[in-house]
Write a protein that holds these residues in place. Sequence first.
Motif, mmCIF file in Angstrom:
data_model
loop_
_atom_site.group_PDB
_atom_site.id
_atom_site.type_symbol
_atom_site.label_atom_id
_atom_site.label_comp_id
_atom_site.label_asym_id
_atom_site.label_seq_id
_atom_site.Cartn_x
_atom_site.Cartn_y
_atom_site.Cartn_z
ATOM 1 N N VAL A 98 -6.526 -0.158 12.598
ATOM 2 C CA VAL A 98 -5.232 0.387 12.184
ATOM 3 C C VAL A 98 -4.767 1.389 13.235
ATOM 4 O O VAL A 98 -5.495 2.316 13.594
ATOM 5 C CB VAL A 98 -5.331 1.085 10.808
ATOM 6 N N LEU A 99 -3.547 1.167 13.718
ATOM 7 C CA LEU A 99 -2.906 2.100 14.631
ATOM 8 C C LEU A 99 -1.651 2.606 13.930
ATOM 9 O O LEU A 99 -0.760 1.823 13.615
ATOM 10 C CB LEU A 99 -2.524 1.411 15.948
ATOM 11 N N VAL A 100 -1.612 3.905 13.662
ATOM 12 C CA VAL A 100 -0.412 4.487 13.073
ATOM 13 C C VAL A 100 0.536 4.734 14.233
ATOM 14 O O VAL A 100 0.354 5.649 15.036
ATOM 15 C CB VAL A 100 -0.721 5.779 12.297
ATOM 16 N N GLU A 101 1.533 3.876 14.294
ATOM 17 C CA GLU A 101 2.454 3.880 15.424
ATOM 18 C C GLU A 101 3.533 4.955 15.285
ATOM 19 O O GLU A 101 4.012 5.494 16.273
ATOM 20 C CB GLU A 101 3.099 2.494 15.531
ATOM 21 N N ASN A 102 3.897 5.255 14.028
ATOM 22 C CA ASN A 102 4.976 6.206 13.823
ATOM 23 C C ASN A 102 4.866 6.772 12.412
ATOM 24 O O ASN A 102 4.276 6.162 11.530
ATOM 25 C CB ASN A 102 6.329 5.509 14.010
ATOM 26 N N LYS A 128 -10.563 -10.764 13.255
ATOM 27 C CA LYS A 128 -10.231 -9.404 13.644
ATOM 28 C C LYS A 128 -8.753 -9.202 13.356
ATOM 29 O O LYS A 128 -7.919 -9.980 13.805
ATOM 30 C CB LYS A 128 -10.509 -9.169 15.119
ATOM 31 N N VAL A 129 -8.442 -8.179 12.586
ATOM 32 C CA VAL A 129 -7.067 -7.871 12.208
ATOM 33 C C VAL A 129 -6.674 -6.552 12.859
ATOM 34 O O VAL A 129 -7.394 -5.558 12.742
ATOM 35 C CB VAL A 129 -6.917 -7.777 10.668
ATOM 36 N N SER A 130 -5.526 -6.569 13.549
ATOM 37 C CA SER A 130 -4.995 -5.349 14.152
ATOM 38 C C SER A 130 -3.653 -5.045 13.505
ATOM 39 O O SER A 130 -2.790 -5.913 13.424
ATOM 40 C CB SER A 130 -4.789 -5.537 15.654
ATOM 41 N N LEU A 131 -3.499 -3.812 13.029
ATOM 42 C CA LEU A 131 -2.270 -3.380 12.370
ATOM 43 C C LEU A 131 -1.624 -2.254 13.151
ATOM 44 O O LEU A 131 -2.313 -1.352 13.631
ATOM 45 C CB LEU A 131 -2.571 -2.844 10.966
ATOM 46 N N LYS A 132 -0.297 -2.322 13.263
ATOM 47 C CA LYS A 132 0.487 -1.196 13.750
ATOM 48 C C LYS A 132 1.361 -0.790 12.578
ATOM 49 O O LYS A 132 2.231 -1.549 12.162
ATOM 50 C CB LYS A 132 1.338 -1.595 14.951
ATOM 51 N N ALA A 133 1.101 0.395 12.056
ATOM 52 C CA ALA A 133 1.756 0.814 10.822
ATOM 53 C C ALA A 133 2.681 1.996 11.041
ATOM 54 O O ALA A 133 2.483 2.810 11.944
ATOM 55 C CB ALA A 133 0.711 1.180 9.770
ATOM 56 N N VAL A 134 3.706 2.057 10.197
ATOM 57 C CA VAL A 134 4.586 3.216 10.106
ATOM 58 C C VAL A 134 4.370 3.778 8.709
ATOM 59 O O VAL A 134 4.487 3.046 7.723
ATOM 60 C CB VAL A 134 6.068 2.814 10.308
ATOM 61 N N VAL A 135 4.006 5.058 8.639
ATOM 62 C CA VAL A 135 3.683 5.664 7.348
ATOM 63 C C VAL A 135 4.688 6.759 6.994
ATOM 64 O O VAL A 135 5.432 7.240 7.842
ATOM 65 C CB VAL A 135 2.246 6.235 7.339
ATOM 66 N N SER A 136 4.665 7.134 5.722
ATOM 67 C CA SER A 136 5.530 8.212 5.231
ATOM 68 C C SER A 136 5.006 9.555 5.707
ATOM 69 O O SER A 136 3.804 9.733 5.876
ATOM 70 C CB SER A 136 5.558 8.212 3.704
ATOM 71 N N PRO A 137 5.895 10.540 5.852
ATOM 72 C CA PRO A 137 5.438 11.849 6.318
ATOM 73 C C PRO A 137 4.673 12.642 5.257
ATOM 74 O O PRO A 137 3.938 13.559 5.599
ATOM 75 C CB PRO A 137 6.744 12.559 6.699
ATOM 76 N N THR A 181 0.855 -1.184 0.000
ATOM 77 C CA THR A 181 0.000 0.000 0.000
ATOM 78 C C THR A 181 0.892 1.234 0.000
ATOM 79 O O THR A 181 1.842 1.332 0.772
ATOM 80 C CB THR A 181 -0.913 0.001 1.243
ATOM 81 N N ARG A 182 0.579 2.183 -0.894
ATOM 82 C CA ARG A 182 1.388 3.382 -1.027
ATOM 83 C C ARG A 182 1.351 4.198 0.247
ATOM 84 O O ARG A 182 0.296 4.453 0.815
ATOM 85 C CB ARG A 182 0.851 4.227 -2.189
ATOM 86 N N GLY A 183 2.533 4.555 0.753
ATOM 87 C CA GLY A 183 2.649 5.375 1.943
ATOM 88 C C GLY A 183 2.949 4.588 3.201
ATOM 89 O O GLY A 183 3.274 5.172 4.226
ATOM 90 N N VAL A 184 2.858 3.265 3.131
ATOM 91 C CA VAL A 184 3.134 2.440 4.309
ATOM 92 C C VAL A 184 4.588 2.012 4.267
ATOM 93 O O VAL A 184 5.052 1.409 3.303
ATOM 94 C CB VAL A 184 2.201 1.206 4.359
ATOM 95 N N ARG A 185 5.344 2.328 5.325
ATOM 96 C CA ARG A 185 6.777 1.989 5.395
ATOM 97 C C ARG A 185 7.015 0.663 6.110
ATOM 98 O O ARG A 185 7.926 -0.059 5.785
ATOM 99 C CB ARG A 185 7.541 3.086 6.129
ATOM 100 N N GLY A 186 6.211 0.375 7.106
ATOM 101 C CA GLY A 186 6.362 -0.865 7.870
ATOM 102 C C GLY A 186 5.061 -1.201 8.559
ATOM 103 O O GLY A 186 4.203 -0.339 8.767
ATOM 104 N N VAL A 187 4.898 -2.480 8.895
ATOM 105 C CA VAL A 187 3.640 -2.895 9.509
ATOM 106 C C VAL A 187 3.875 -4.108 10.415
ATOM 107 O O VAL A 187 4.732 -4.945 10.135
ATOM 108 C CB VAL A 187 2.577 -3.198 8.429
ATOM 109 N N LYS A 188 3.153 -4.130 11.518
ATOM 110 C CA LYS A 188 3.097 -5.297 12.400
ATOM 111 C C LYS A 188 1.636 -5.726 12.448
ATOM 112 O O LYS A 188 0.752 -4.894 12.639
ATOM 113 C CB LYS A 188 3.579 -4.951 13.811
ATOM 114 N N VAL A 189 1.397 -7.027 12.288
ATOM 115 C CA VAL A 189 0.028 -7.528 12.151
ATOM 116 C C VAL A 189 -0.271 -8.536 13.257
ATOM 117 O O VAL A 189 0.575 -9.358 13.608
ATOM 118 C CB VAL A 189 -0.164 -8.200 10.773
#
Length: 179
Positions: A163-167, A122-131, A104-112
């Motif tokens: 979805v939790l944007v962690e960073n 139920k899917v829980s994501l911790k994502a790191v996105v681009s600024p 997915t465009r803009g996602v740098r890293g993810v923990k699932v």
Amino acid sequence: MGIIDRIILSIYTLLLAFLSLGVILLSLRLISFDLVWTGISHISGHWEAGLVGAVFLLISIRLLLAGMRSRRIKDTIVHHNEMGDVHISLDAIKNLVEKTARHTRGVRGVKVRVNLANQGLKVSLKAVVSPEVHVPSVSAELQKRIHEYIKNTVGVELVDVEVLVENISNDFKAKQRVE
């Protein structure tokens, strides 16, 4: 069965082999029954002997439960068809979600994390996105893509995609000056 259970099972099997050898030697009259009876009579009334017996009982129960646990299929989704059952593990679904999220465009890293709920997955994501991306748009796109991909690939409705944007990552590093 974990490594600790395997070590316990090895020691337990070795002790039972010695006990079996003693019974064989006793039955062939290579060991005197009086010697064995004297040894058993010395055990009577000692709490240490009871403790050893209790430890062996607990080990037996633990190994029995470990053997039963490894035979059951856990954390799977089952699809029934005319040829039989198909089990899909939650780890496989987790890998599919990670693949979809990383593409997915803009996602740098993810923990699932994937859990089995009463109504579905139920899917829980911790994502790191681009600024440079709009975080609510990326989150909504992630939810939509994951929901559709799991529905089309696995055939299961997702109850919730959290979805939790962690960073927010920084792609650039400050250049250090050399003086």
